[in-house]
Motif scaffolding. Structure first.
Motif, PDB file in Angstrom:
ATOM      1  N   LYS A   1      -1.296   0.493   3.950  1.00 42.28           N
ATOM      2  CA  LYS A   1      -1.004  -0.947   3.999  1.00 42.28           C
ATOM      3  C   LYS A   1       0.207  -1.202   4.897  1.00 42.28           C
ATOM      4  O   LYS A   1       1.295  -0.712   4.626  1.00 42.28           O
ATOM      5  CB  LYS A   1      -0.717  -1.496   2.602  1.00 42.28           C
ATOM      6  CG  LYS A   1      -0.370  -2.992   2.613  1.00 42.28           C
ATOM      7  CD  LYS A   1       0.163  -3.464   1.277  1.00 42.28           C
ATOM      8  CE  LYS A   1       0.619  -4.918   1.347  1.00 42.28           C
ATOM      9  NZ  LYS A   1       1.828  -5.106   2.186  1.00 42.28           N
ATOM     10  N   PRO A   2       0.023  -1.993   5.955  1.00 45.14           N
ATOM     11  CA  PRO A   2       1.177  -2.367   6.777  1.00 45.14           C
ATOM     12  C   PRO A   2       2.097  -3.310   6.012  1.00 45.14           C
ATOM     13  O   PRO A   2       1.714  -3.884   4.991  1.00 45.14           O
ATOM     14  CB  PRO A   2       0.537  -3.072   7.984  1.00 45.14           C
ATOM     15  CG  PRO A   2      -0.760  -3.597   7.469  1.00 45.14           C
ATOM     16  CD  PRO A   2      -1.226  -2.610   6.430  1.00 45.14           C
ATOM     17  N   ASP A   3       3.300  -3.496   6.520  1.00 42.95           N
ATOM     18  CA  ASP A   3       4.310  -4.292   5.827  1.00 42.95           C
ATOM     19  C   ASP A   3       4.119  -5.788   6.100  1.00 42.95           C
ATOM     20  O   ASP A   3       5.010  -6.474   6.614  1.00 42.95           O
ATOM     21  CB  ASP A   3       5.711  -3.847   6.255  1.00 42.95           C
ATOM     22  CG  ASP A   3       6.794  -4.475   5.383  1.00 42.95           C
ATOM     23  OD1 ASP A   3       6.458  -4.898   4.256  1.00 42.95           O
ATOM     24  OD2 ASP A   3       7.944  -4.560   5.831  1.00 42.95           O
TER      25      ASP A   3
ATOM     26  N   GLU B   1      -1.921  -5.273  14.024  1.00 41.52           N
ATOM     27  CA  GLU B   1      -1.447  -4.009  13.469  1.00 41.52           C
ATOM     28  C   GLU B   1      -2.432  -3.438  12.450  1.00 41.52           C
ATOM     29  O   GLU B   1      -2.460  -2.219  12.232  1.00 41.52           O
ATOM     30  CB  GLU B   1      -0.054  -4.179  12.839  1.00 41.52           C
ATOM     31  CG  GLU B   1       0.041  -5.208  11.730  1.00 41.52           C
ATOM     32  CD  GLU B   1       0.477  -6.584  12.215  1.00 41.52           C
ATOM     33  OE1 GLU B   1       1.449  -7.124  11.653  1.00 41.52           O
ATOM     34  OE2 GLU B   1      -0.162  -7.111  13.140  1.00 41.52           O
TER      35      GLU B   1
ATOM     36  N   ILE C   1      -4.023   0.388  12.601  1.00 43.27           N
ATOM     37  CA  ILE C   1      -4.066   1.360  11.498  1.00 43.27           C
ATOM     38  C   ILE C   1      -5.477   1.905  11.340  1.00 43.27           C
ATOM     39  O   ILE C   1      -5.674   3.108  11.123  1.00 43.27           O
ATOM     40  CB  ILE C   1      -3.562   0.713  10.189  1.00 43.27           C
ATOM     41  CG1 ILE C   1      -2.048   0.493  10.284  1.00 43.27           C
ATOM     42  CG2 ILE C   1      -3.898   1.575   8.977  1.00 43.27           C
ATOM     43  CD1 ILE C   1      -1.461  -0.269   9.117  1.00 43.27           C
TER      44      ILE C   1
ATOM     45  N   CYS D   1       2.828   3.587   8.633  1.00 43.99           N
ATOM     46  CA  CYS D   1       3.276   2.543   7.722  1.00 43.99           C
ATOM     47  C   CYS D   1       3.881   3.186   6.476  1.00 43.99           C
ATOM     48  O   CYS D   1       3.616   4.352   6.170  1.00 43.99           O
ATOM     49  CB  CYS D   1       2.142   1.582   7.349  1.00 43.99           C
ATOM     50  SG  CYS D   1       0.634   2.368   6.804  1.00 43.99           S
ATOM     51  N   ASP D   2       4.688   2.413   5.779  1.00 46.35           N
ATOM     52  CA  ASP D   2       5.433   2.948   4.633  1.00 46.35           C
ATOM     53  C   ASP D   2       4.550   3.135   3.403  1.00 46.35           C
ATOM     54  O   ASP D   2       4.749   4.081   2.644  1.00 46.35           O
ATOM     55  CB  ASP D   2       6.601   2.020   4.277  1.00 46.35           C
ATOM     56  CG  ASP D   2       7.669   2.002   5.354  1.00 46.35           C
ATOM     57  OD1 ASP D   2       7.787   3.018   6.072  1.00 46.35           O
ATOM     58  OD2 ASP D   2       8.362   0.979   5.495  1.00 46.35           O
TER      59      ASP D   2
END
Length: 283
Positions: A170-172, A227, A231, A273-274
């Motif tokens: 999951k991107p931020d 983005e 991903i 991504c985090d």
């Protein structure tokens, strides 16, 4: 008395938007399955006739805007409950991610209140109640694997997918489902091959499933949030067998048959991504 309920996340193996209805909703056809990433819901009786919610998340409200609160509200109204309840939510599912976290919490509250107040209400009745709260709540009441039709309220159970690992990335960013659905043109969006996905589930065919998963909303979300597409491309390049955005996004998942490869892809995606998770299927 305290009741504990798990609230598992879901992913979409397919999401097809069929038509826009006169009431403003869209008719959909969605194949969903539960994954082993879950919020934890704790329900406790209180003497005062009210609903309290506590959680540690700056992104999730603790009032009537929360779907878990709404679930308790409609449950108490439907069954004339005059006792109160304190709902404690331990969040693990990312917020606004396309993984049904809010819906899963609401469904867990419905199941949990049924136990807390010893009402023995059938799941079908709880699912019907859940469908008045949100489109994915009915599915989340049942969990496992199912196809949802209508606006999400008509649930038909399906065979579980073949065993595999899931990488979630999951991107931020958060994605508004309302915004995405507001841009749908049913005449031009892509439609997944739902019959072939159903065949793959019945046959436990991992390769067929991986090649045919599909989501009508991907192109819309990709246009607004490039983005997310990046991903997906990174996960395909890393070697996941099937890669798809879940719900209206922004979470992208990859299906991987073997643990070693899944772990390598998981480690690689953490550079993009985090919020990256390696989980199993529950459904």
């Amino acid at each position: 008395m305290t009741i504990l309920e798990k609230a598992p996340a879901k992913i979409n193996l397919s999401l097809d938007v069929l038509r826009k209805r006169d009431d403003g909703y869209h008719d959909v056809e969605m194949i969903m399955t539960s994954v082993d990433l879950a919020d934890r819901i704790e329900l406790e009786r209180i003497d005062e006739d009210k609903i309290e919610i506590s959680l540690e998340s700056r992104y999730v409200p603790n009032d009537e805007r929360n779907l878990a609160y709404k679930a308790a509200q409609v449950f108490k109204a439907a069954y004339c409950i005059s006792e109160g309840v304190h709902i404690r939510i331990d969040k693990s599912i990312p917020v606004s991610a396309g993984l049904g976290g809010g819906s899963a919490d609401a469904a867990a509250v419905l199941r949990g209140l049924n136990r807390l107040w010893s009402l023995d209400i059938p799941l079908k009745e709880l699912a019907d109640l859940g469908s008045t709260i949100g489109a994915d709540v009915a599915f989340c009441v049942y969990g496992n694997t199912a196809i949802a039709r209508g606006y999400g309220e008509k649930i038909e159970k399906l065979p579980s997918p073949p065993p595999c690992w899931i990488i979630l990335a999951k991107p931020d960013i958060g994605v508004s489902t309302r915004t995405i659905f507001g841009q749908i043109n049913v005449e031009t969006i892509a439609h997944p091959d739902t019959p072939t996905i159903l065949e793959a589930l019945r046959e436990k065919d991992f390769n067929k499933l991986s090649k045919n998963i599909g989501n009508s909303l991907e192109d819309i979300t990709f246009a607004l949030h490039p983005e997310v597409m990046q991903i997906k491309e990174a996960m395909i390049h890393a070697g996941a067998a099937g890669v798809l955005m879940s719900g209206s996004g922004p979470t992208v998942y990859g299906l991987v048959e073997h643990q070693g490869k899944a772990t390598r892809i998981y480690n690689g995606m953490r550079g993009f991504c985090d919020e990256v998770y390696l989980v199993r299927l529950l459904g």
